[in-house]
Design a protein around this motif. Sequence first.
Motif, PDB file in Angstrom:
ATOM      1  N   CYS A   1       2.165   1.798  -3.434  1.00  0.00           N
ATOM      2  CA  CYS A   1       1.080   2.217  -4.393  1.00  0.00           C
ATOM      3  C   CYS A   1       0.896   3.904  -4.189  1.00  0.00           C
ATOM      4  CB  CYS A   1      -0.276   1.585  -3.981  1.00  0.00           C
ATOM      5  SG  CYS A   1      -0.027  -0.220  -4.648  1.00  0.00           S
ATOM      6  N   VAL A   2       1.016   4.151  -2.808  1.00  0.00           N
ATOM      7  CA  VAL A   2       0.759   5.585  -2.664  1.00  0.00           C
ATOM      8  C   VAL A   2       1.876   6.398  -3.262  1.00  0.00           C
ATOM      9  CG1 VAL A   2       0.340   7.590  -0.880  1.00  0.00           C
ATOM     10  CG2 VAL A   2      -0.891   5.223  -0.638  1.00  0.00           C
TER      11      VAL A   2
ATOM     12  N   ALA B   1      -5.055   3.856  -2.202  1.00  0.00           N
ATOM     13  CA  ALA B   1      -3.815   4.257  -2.696  1.00  0.00           C
ATOM     14  C   ALA B   1      -4.116   5.569  -3.471  1.00  0.00           C
ATOM     15  CB  ALA B   1      -2.927   3.526  -3.407  1.00  0.00           C
TER      16      ALA B   1
ATOM     17  N   LEU C   1       0.681  -1.153  -0.165  1.00  0.00           N
ATOM     18  CA  LEU C   1       0.089  -0.152   0.003  1.00  0.00           C
ATOM     19  C   LEU C   1       0.881   1.289  -0.029  1.00  0.00           C
ATOM     20  CD1 LEU C   1      -2.611   1.745   0.293  1.00  0.00           C
ATOM     21  CD2 LEU C   1      -2.577   1.103   2.787  1.00  0.00           C
TER      22      LEU C   1
END
Length: 551
Positions: A51-52, A277, A48
């Motif tokens: 992704c962000v 995200a 995650l």
Amino acid sequence: MSPDAELAHSPGGEDLETFTNVFPNDEDEELLGAPVEKISPLGHQVTLLSCVMLNLGQILGSGIFSTPGVILNSVGSVGMLLLFWIIAPIFCFASLAVYSELASMFPNRSGAEVVYLEQAYPRPKFLVPISFAVTTVLLSFSATNSIVFAQYFMTLFDIQITSFRQSYIALSVAGFSVAVVAVSTKWSLRAVNAITLVKVLSNIFVALTGVAVLLKLTKISQPFENFRDPWADTSFNGNSLATALVKTHFAYVGWGNAFNVLGEVRSRDPVQTVRNAGGISLFISTVLFVFTNIAYVAAIPKNDIMESGQLVGALFFQRVFGESWASKILPLMVIISCLGNLIAVTVGHARVIREVARQGLLPYPEFFASTRPFGTPLGPVALKFALTALVIFALPARDAFNFLLDLASYPNLIFAAATAIGVWILRKRRAKAGMDPTEFKASDTSIVLYLLSCVFLLVMPWIPPEEGHADVSFWYATYCVVGIGIILLCGIYYWIWVVLLPKLGGYEIIEEVEELPDGARIAKLVRRYVDGKAPRDEEDLHTEQQPLLNS
């Protein structure tokens, strides 16, 4: 069970079995698009946080430091400038809803749009995939951020800006960025995480500096001067409004970068991960962008912003801190932002190009789909660098940034509109096939909003801009013509390759699946002669076993 195998047997993987390469023709059960890779040869290293950071790494590039001056020059007023930075993310949130639904249909496929289009538009056979493939490859350069990096690099070190120096510095940073991605996915993600953190802190610093300006804690004596009549000189010209939306949209591009690596996400629910995200990235970037623009408007006279071109950020620090060492801080921030953007974009685009190759739509698909020797998409990365170098040296330095930004956006808008409509098409097919609803479903309002934004940006740029508000020195709609020309060339190429040559040669094009030693799976396009017609010579007897694009 290995992590990759475990993920392959996740609930998303089960949905994949029933719906990926969906809706084959019942008569010949032909393959639609790239074959499924149950275990990603690129691994599952994306979390995650990754992704962000991939999203923010692309969003927080050169846009916020380079486009506000161009936007203000187009729309004419401070009020409209700030309004567009609020409107653009609304369209992005609508796009996020659309992508989330499409991703939930294909939870183990990377490449995002390339996947959604191949599945939504299987007829005429190969037409949409070929058009998207050719356009994506031709426009997969990273010249814009490379050019801005070069401009701010020379500003930072007091080097006189010339076309020659700009081009070679831009080429150097592009080469470094693709090298990082080519050598290691793990380290490229770590580089994105580290650089993006610095970029977020840099944007926070600029926003807080703007607050200090408004509180009269700096030498700026009249911070509210530009806010007294914020709507003065507003231009409602269609071209100006479209230019402003294109530029702000460009700044937010990247909210969906994580969808390009969906098949590599380390999660039981990868779609939820990339969806979260996207929302986090858009919220953070919207807050930072709005406050950064307020800081510019508070510190710099309106006319100076309009005349600043791509150097509005540098002008901001010069106004606030003078010609002291502090005026060097922002150029340093910008070159770091551009570097992070280049790496993040290369990670995402390389996956898109790889998916195009896995469809069999690039010459030598084995090379472009392979992950050897480093477990990375080396072929797509090399292709991206070659195209970036070509574009950097092909365009005049004065207009390169604005023209490339507009050109890269225009053909993609056509495919974006097709993607929005594709949601309805795929929903109908799933219902007809008796399949359960997807985990995420975009509202029709979100789909329509996304579609309308695409149509607006396709139509309005053809309206002549008001005198003095064009963002290039040549004809204002050149990028529209070039963009449409690329799409038309795709159509001509398709007709020759898929219609004319097979008809003359007495064969048809079919897809065969091949698995490479690294686990990658590709569709190879080969000839199948029909009606018992033999090949014209002995060498052609073997063409059915060779990729059509290589023969």
